[in-house]
Design a protein around this motif. Structure first.
Motif, mmCIF file in Angstrom:
data_model
loop_
_atom_site.group_PDB
_atom_site.id
_atom_site.type_symbol
_atom_site.label_atom_id
_atom_site.label_comp_id
_atom_site.label_asym_id
_atom_site.label_seq_id
_atom_site.Cartn_x
_atom_site.Cartn_y
_atom_site.Cartn_z
ATOM 1 N N PRO A 6 -39.607 -32.746 7.028
ATOM 2 C CA PRO A 6 -38.645 -32.501 8.095
ATOM 3 C C PRO A 6 -39.000 -31.254 8.909
ATOM 4 O O PRO A 6 -39.478 -30.265 8.369
ATOM 5 N N GLY A 7 -38.809 -31.368 10.211
ATOM 6 C CA GLY A 7 -39.043 -30.223 11.084
ATOM 7 C C GLY A 7 -40.500 -29.942 11.384
ATOM 8 O O GLY A 7 -40.819 -28.915 11.962
ATOM 9 N N VAL A 8 -41.399 -30.839 11.004
ATOM 10 C CA VAL A 8 -42.831 -30.638 11.231
ATOM 11 C C VAL A 8 -43.236 -31.347 12.520
ATOM 12 O O VAL A 8 -42.880 -32.504 12.743
ATOM 13 N N ASP A 9 -43.972 -30.645 13.371
ATOM 14 C CA ASP A 9 -44.501 -31.243 14.590
ATOM 15 C C ASP A 9 -45.559 -32.270 14.198
ATOM 16 O O ASP A 9 -46.514 -31.938 13.484
ATOM 17 N N PRO A 10 -45.420 -33.529 14.636
ATOM 18 C CA PRO A 10 -46.406 -34.555 14.261
ATOM 19 C C PRO A 10 -47.840 -34.182 14.629
ATOM 20 O O PRO A 10 -48.779 -34.589 13.948
ATOM 21 N N GLU A 11 -48.025 -33.396 15.677
ATOM 22 C CA GLU A 11 -49.370 -32.984 16.086
ATOM 23 C C GLU A 11 -50.037 -32.057 15.067
ATOM 24 O O GLU A 11 -51.255 -31.924 15.059
ATOM 25 N N SER A 12 -49.238 -31.414 14.223
ATOM 26 C CA SER A 12 -49.802 -30.482 13.243
ATOM 27 C C SER A 12 -50.180 -31.160 11.927
ATOM 28 O O SER A 12 -50.794 -30.547 11.062
ATOM 29 N N ILE A 13 -49.832 -32.434 11.769
ATOM 30 C CA ILE A 13 -50.103 -33.152 10.514
ATOM 31 C C ILE A 13 -51.560 -33.615 10.491
ATOM 32 O O ILE A 13 -52.023 -34.267 11.417
ATOM 33 N N ASP A 14 -52.271 -33.251 9.419
ATOM 34 C CA ASP A 14 -53.689 -33.579 9.304
ATOM 35 C C ASP A 14 -53.969 -34.206 7.937
ATOM 36 O O ASP A 14 -54.201 -33.497 6.957
ATOM 37 N N PRO A 15 -53.927 -35.558 7.849
ATOM 38 C CA PRO A 15 -54.292 -36.204 6.581
ATOM 39 C C PRO A 15 -55.812 -36.383 6.504
ATOM 40 O O PRO A 15 -56.473 -36.672 7.499
ATOM 41 N N ASP A 16 -56.371 -36.206 5.305
ATOM 42 C CA ASP A 16 -57.816 -36.339 5.112
ATOM 43 C C ASP A 16 -58.075 -36.837 3.692
ATOM 44 O O ASP A 16 -57.382 -36.443 2.751
ATOM 45 N N VAL A 17 -59.066 -37.707 3.552
ATOM 46 C CA VAL A 17 -59.464 -38.197 2.233
ATOM 47 C C VAL A 17 -60.909 -37.812 2.001
ATOM 48 O O VAL A 17 -61.776 -38.065 2.833
ATOM 49 N N GLU A 18 -61.147 -37.173 0.855
ATOM 50 C CA GLU A 18 -62.511 -36.819 0.465
ATOM 51 C C GLU A 18 -62.641 -37.019 -1.034
ATOM 52 O O GLU A 18 -61.872 -36.434 -1.809
ATOM 53 N N ARG A 19 -63.579 -37.862 -1.428
ATOM 54 C CA ARG A 19 -63.833 -38.177 -2.847
ATOM 55 C C ARG A 19 -62.555 -38.563 -3.595
ATOM 56 O O ARG A 19 -62.224 -37.986 -4.625
ATOM 57 N N ASN A 20 -61.815 -39.491 -3.035
ATOM 58 C CA ASN A 20 -60.577 -40.023 -3.630
ATOM 59 C C ASN A 20 -59.456 -38.997 -3.788
ATOM 60 O O ASN A 20 -58.570 -39.167 -4.620
ATOM 61 N N VAL A 21 -59.492 -37.932 -3.018
ATOM 62 C CA VAL A 21 -58.398 -36.965 -2.987
ATOM 63 C C VAL A 21 -57.821 -36.969 -1.582
ATOM 64 O O VAL A 21 -58.517 -36.669 -0.613
ATOM 65 N N LEU A 22 -56.550 -37.356 -1.481
ATOM 66 C CA LEU A 22 -55.855 -37.337 -0.203
ATOM 67 C C LEU A 22 -55.217 -35.965 -0.034
ATOM 68 O O LEU A 22 -54.440 -35.530 -0.882
ATOM 69 N N THR A 23 -55.568 -35.271 1.042
ATOM 70 C CA THR A 23 -54.976 -33.968 1.358
ATOM 71 C C THR A 23 -54.218 -34.097 2.672
ATOM 72 O O THR A 23 -54.762 -34.599 3.658
ATOM 73 N N VAL A 24 -52.970 -33.658 2.673
ATOM 74 C CA VAL A 24 -52.161 -33.648 3.885
ATOM 75 C C VAL A 24 -51.826 -32.196 4.189
ATOM 76 O O VAL A 24 -51.172 -31.528 3.390
ATOM 77 N N LYS A 25 -52.312 -31.723 5.344
ATOM 78 C CA LYS A 25 -52.000 -30.375 5.804
ATOM 79 C C LYS A 25 -51.056 -30.486 6.989
ATOM 80 O O LYS A 25 -51.173 -31.406 7.794
ATOM 81 N N ALA A 26 -50.135 -29.542 7.087
ATOM 82 C CA ALA A 26 -49.178 -29.537 8.200
ATOM 83 C C ALA A 26 -48.664 -28.126 8.412
ATOM 84 O O ALA A 26 -48.862 -27.233 7.584
ATOM 85 N N GLU A 27 -47.995 -27.949 9.539
ATOM 86 C CA GLU A 27 -47.400 -26.643 9.846
ATOM 87 C C GLU A 27 -45.980 -26.845 10.339
ATOM 88 O O GLU A 27 -45.708 -27.710 11.162
ATOM 89 N N ARG A 28 -45.082 -26.057 9.781
ATOM 90 C CA ARG A 28 -43.690 -26.057 10.226
ATOM 91 C C ARG A 28 -43.420 -24.708 10.881
ATOM 92 O O ARG A 28 -43.589 -23.661 10.255
ATOM 93 N N LYS A 29 -43.017 -24.759 12.132
ATOM 94 C CA LYS A 29 -42.696 -23.526 12.850
ATOM 95 C C LYS A 29 -41.208 -23.252 12.712
ATOM 96 O O LYS A 29 -40.405 -24.185 12.604
ATOM 97 N N PRO A 30 -40.815 -21.979 12.723
ATOM 98 C CA PRO A 30 -39.389 -21.667 12.599
ATOM 99 C C PRO A 30 -38.609 -22.202 13.799
ATOM 100 O O PRO A 30 -39.118 -22.227 14.920
#
Length: 88
Positions: A6-30
């Motif tokens: 909640p409250g996360v800008d969709p443009e800041s969401i960065d999903p990535d898969v490397e060697r069967n590890v899914l990493t989701v990075k995101a940023e929530r601004k105040p």
């Protein structure tokens, strides 16, 4: 897979898969300005990430992300080879 973001800008969401590890990075601004004193906030601001270890039977090449109403949806299909082995 579904992640509550909640409250996360969709443009800041960065999903990535490397060697069967899914990493989701995101940023929530105040939601408040720089000159505002905050007493309590249920949604921490800043950059964060989550990781999920995926099995070998999943098709990580066909993950499609969608984000709606603060929820990131990442359907992860079963690999065709694993699906064929299961049906035997």
């Amino acid at each position: 897979m579904e992640l509550d973001l909640p409250g996360v800008d969709p443009e800041s969401i960065d999903p990535d898969v490397e060697r069967n590890v899914l990493t989701v990075k995101a940023e929530r601004k105040p939601a408040y300005g720089d000159n505002t004193d905050t007493v309590i906030s249920e949604r921490p601001a800043g950059t964060f990430s989550r990781q999920l270890f995926l099995g070998d039977t999943l098709d990580t090449e066909r993950i499609e992300a969608s984000y709606e109403a603060g929820v990131l949806k990442l359907p992860i299909p079963v690999a065709e080879q694993a699906s064929l082995e299961r049906s035997r």
